[in-house]
Write a protein that holds these residues in place. Structure first.
Motif: not given
Ligand code: TYD
Ligand code: MG
Length: 455
Positions: A4-12, A27-35
Motif C-alpha cells: 500500500t501507499r498513501t496519496q491525496y484524493v480530492c473529495q470533490n 478542479c480548483g476547490e479548496w481544502n478537498t484533498l484527503v490523505e
C-alpha cells in the motif's frame, strides 16, 4: 498482502495527487484533498483479476437470513437496531458530547458480557480508570468485559485478534489513528481509514463493532459524513443536555427499518428505558393552562403524545421576536403568518415563544395544528380543552390537510385516556376512533380553533 501507499484524493473531483495542497490542482476547490491509503497495483494481481475468485450465485440460491442476531435484553435499543445485533455488522453511534453515548454502550456491553463471552471496550478518550469510575457508577462489574485504553488502531486490531471478542466498542473513532497515514487522529482521512479497517475485521471475523462518533458543529459525524457510507447502521443519540430524556434514532440501517426511535431517561444509575414515553412526556402537564396543546406526532413508526407550549406576550421592542424550541423556526414563522392573515389575529406586536416539553424535537407537519392552536390559545388567553388531542397539517390558506398513519395516532391518544381528537375533516369521516375516542373534524384552522378552545 498487497503493498500500500498513501496519496491525496480530492473529495470533490476524485483526482489523486502525490502531495497535499490547499487547493486541488484539477478542479480548483479548496481544502478537498484527503490523505488516503491505496493498494499498489501489482502485475500478479492484475493477472489474477482475470480469473474469478468468488463465484456469482443465482439469486434463489442465496440464503436470505444468514444472520442470527445477538439478542439484547434492552428492548428499546434492540428495536432501534432492528431486533438485536447482527454479527459482523458495524454500528455508528453519534451524538453531541456529554449526551450519554459512552454510558449507553457501557451498559449494553455489561448486559452482553453476562453470559461470559469476552466484550472489548476500547477507550481512546478516557483512561481505564475513568471507564472504571463510570462502570462503578452504573453498577457494572462483569469479569468478561475487557477495557483497553488505546489510540493506536494497530494495537486495537492486535488486541481484537487476540481476544476474539463477541463485540467490540471503539469510543471514539475520532480518537484512534493508524500509522499508515500521517494525518492527525480525527482527520477525515484517519477516521475513514480506521473505520474501514475495523469494518474489514468485523466482516471477516463475523464480530460486530460499535463505533462512537462525535458530531461536528454542523451536525455531521466526523466532517463530511464520511463514516455514514462505510458503516451498516447509524444511530444518533439526541436530547437536550439539561433535560433527562434521550432519543436514540436510527437514520440508516442495512438490517432493519430506519426511523425507529428508542426513548431513554438519564438518571443517577445511567440510562433507563422509558417504555411508555407519551405518559412520561405528559406527566407534568397543567391541563387548564392557556397556551398548551397536545400533539400526536409520529417518531418513525411510533406514535408519541407531546405537549406543545406557546407564550405570546406584547413586545417591548420595535421588532417582535419568535423563538422556537423543538419545532422548526421557519415552520413557526409560517404558522404565525397563517394565524395573522387567515384568522386576523394581531400577532405582529407579540413576542412568540414555542416550546416542546421534555426536550423533544418535532419535525413533522402533523404537529402544525397543535402549534397554531397553542399560540392562539396563549394570545387569547383561553385554555385548550383538557381532554383533546390534536393532529393536522396546516396549508397556506389555513386549510387542514390529512396526515399519515392516523389510526396509529388515534390508538395512542385513546390509550392515554384522551376523550376526543381534533383531526382534519376528511379523516374524521373515514377513520373510526378507537374505544371511547370521539373524532372532531375541522376543515380549516378557523373551525379547528372554534372546536378546541374552551368557551
Ligand atoms: P457520557 O456517556 O460520558 O457522554 P458521551 O460519551 O456522549 O460524551 O455521559 C455524560 C453525561 O451523563 C454526564 O454529564 C454525566 C451524565 N451521567 C448521568 O447523569 N448518570 C450516570 O449514571 C452517568 C454514567 C452519566
Ligand atoms: Mg464519551
Amino acid at each position: 498482502m498487497a503493498k500500500t501507499r498513501t496519496q491525496y484524493v480530492c473529495q470533490n473531483c476524485g483526482s489523486a495527487q502525490m502531495k497535499w495542497a490547499g487547493r486541488c490542482p484539477d478542479c480548483g476547490e479548496w481544502n478537498t484533498l484527503v490523505e488516503t491509503v491505496v493498494a499498489e497495483p501489482s502485475k500478479s494481481a492484475a493477472r489474477a483479476a482475470l480469473v474469478p475468485t468468488s463465484a456469482a450465485q443465482p439469486l434463489p440460491a442465496i440464503a436470505s437470513d444468514g444472520f442470527a442476531r445477538i439478542p439484547l435484553p434492552l428492548p428499546e435499543l434492540s428495536r432501534v437496531l432492528g431486533g438485536g445485533i447482527v454479527p459482523g455488522s458495524v454500528v455508528l453511534v453519534g451524538g453531541d458530547p456529554g449526551i450519554g453515548k459512552s454510558t449507553l454502550l457501557l451498559q449494553m456491553a455489561s448486559f452482553l458480557a453476562r453470559d461470559g463471552k469476552p466484550i472489548l471496550y476500547v477507550s481512546g478518550e478516557e483512561s481505564a480508570q475513568q471507564v472504571k469510575l463510570r462502570a462503578d457508577r452504573l453498577g457494572v462489574a462483569d469479569a468478561s468485559l475487557y477495557v483497553l485504553a488505546e489510540v493506536s488502531l494497530e494495537q486495537v486490531l492486535a488486541q481484537m485478534e487476540h481476544l476474539h471478542p463477541r463485540l467490540t466498542i471503539v469510543d471514539s473513532i475520532q480518537s484512534v489513528y493508524t500509522e499508515e497515514l500521517t494525518g492527525a487522529a480525527g482527520s477525515v482521512g484517519q477516521v475513514r481509514e480506521c473505520a474501514s479497517q475495523l469494518l474489514r475485521f468485523a466482516k471477516s471475523n463475523n464480530s460486530p463493532v460499535f463505533l462512537v462518533g462525535h458530531v461536528t458543529k454542523t451536525g455531521a459525524i466526523a466532517g463530511p459524513r464520511v463514516l455514514e457510507h462505510i458503516v451498516d447502521t447509524v444511530l444518533y443519540l439526541e436530547g437536550e443536555r439539561f433535560q433527562s430524556y434521550r432519543l436514540l434514532r436510527s437514520v440508516k440501517n442495512r438490517f432493519g427499518s430506519t426511523n425507529e426511535v428508542g426513548v431513554f431517561e438519564m438518571g443517577e444509575g445511567g440510562l433507563r428505558e422509558v417504555l411508555n414515553p407519551s405518559e412520561a412526556f405528559l406527566a407534568e402537564r397543567l391541563p387548564n393552562a392557556a397556551g398548551s396543546a397536545i400533539a400526536v406526532t409520529l417518531e418513525g413508526t411510533r406514535p408519541l403524545l407531546v405537549e406543545i407550549q406557546a407564550l405570546s406576550s406584547t413586545t417591548s421592542f420595535a421588532i417582535s421576536r419568535r423563538t422556537a424550541n423543538g419545532v422548526d423556526f421557519n415552520r413557526l414563522l409560517l404558522l404565525v403568518a397563517v394565524l395573522s392573515k387567515r384568522l386576523g389575529l394581531r400577532l405582529s406586536d407579540q413576542d412568540i415563544f414555542v416550546n416542546v416539553v421534555g426536550g423533544l424535537k418535532v419535525s413533522e407537519p402533523a404537529a402544525d395544528l397543535a402549534v397554531a392552536i397553542a399560540i392562539a390559545s396563549s394570545f387569547k388567553n383561553v385554555p385548550v380543552m383538557a381532554d383533546l388531542a390534536i393532529v393536522g397539517e396546516i396549508g397556506l390558506s389555513g386549510e387542514l390537510r390529512a396526515v399519515g398513519q392516523l389510526a396509529k395516532r388515534l390508538n395512542e391518544a385513546a390509550k392515554l385516556g384522551f376523550k376526543r381528537c381534533l383531526v382534519p375533516r376528511g379523516a374524521a369521516r373515514q377513520a373510526q376512533g378507537p374505544d371511547g375516542l370521539g373524532l372532531v373534524g375541522a376543515r380549516s384552522l378557523d373551525e379547528a380553533l372554534e372546536a378546541a378552545l374552551v368557551r
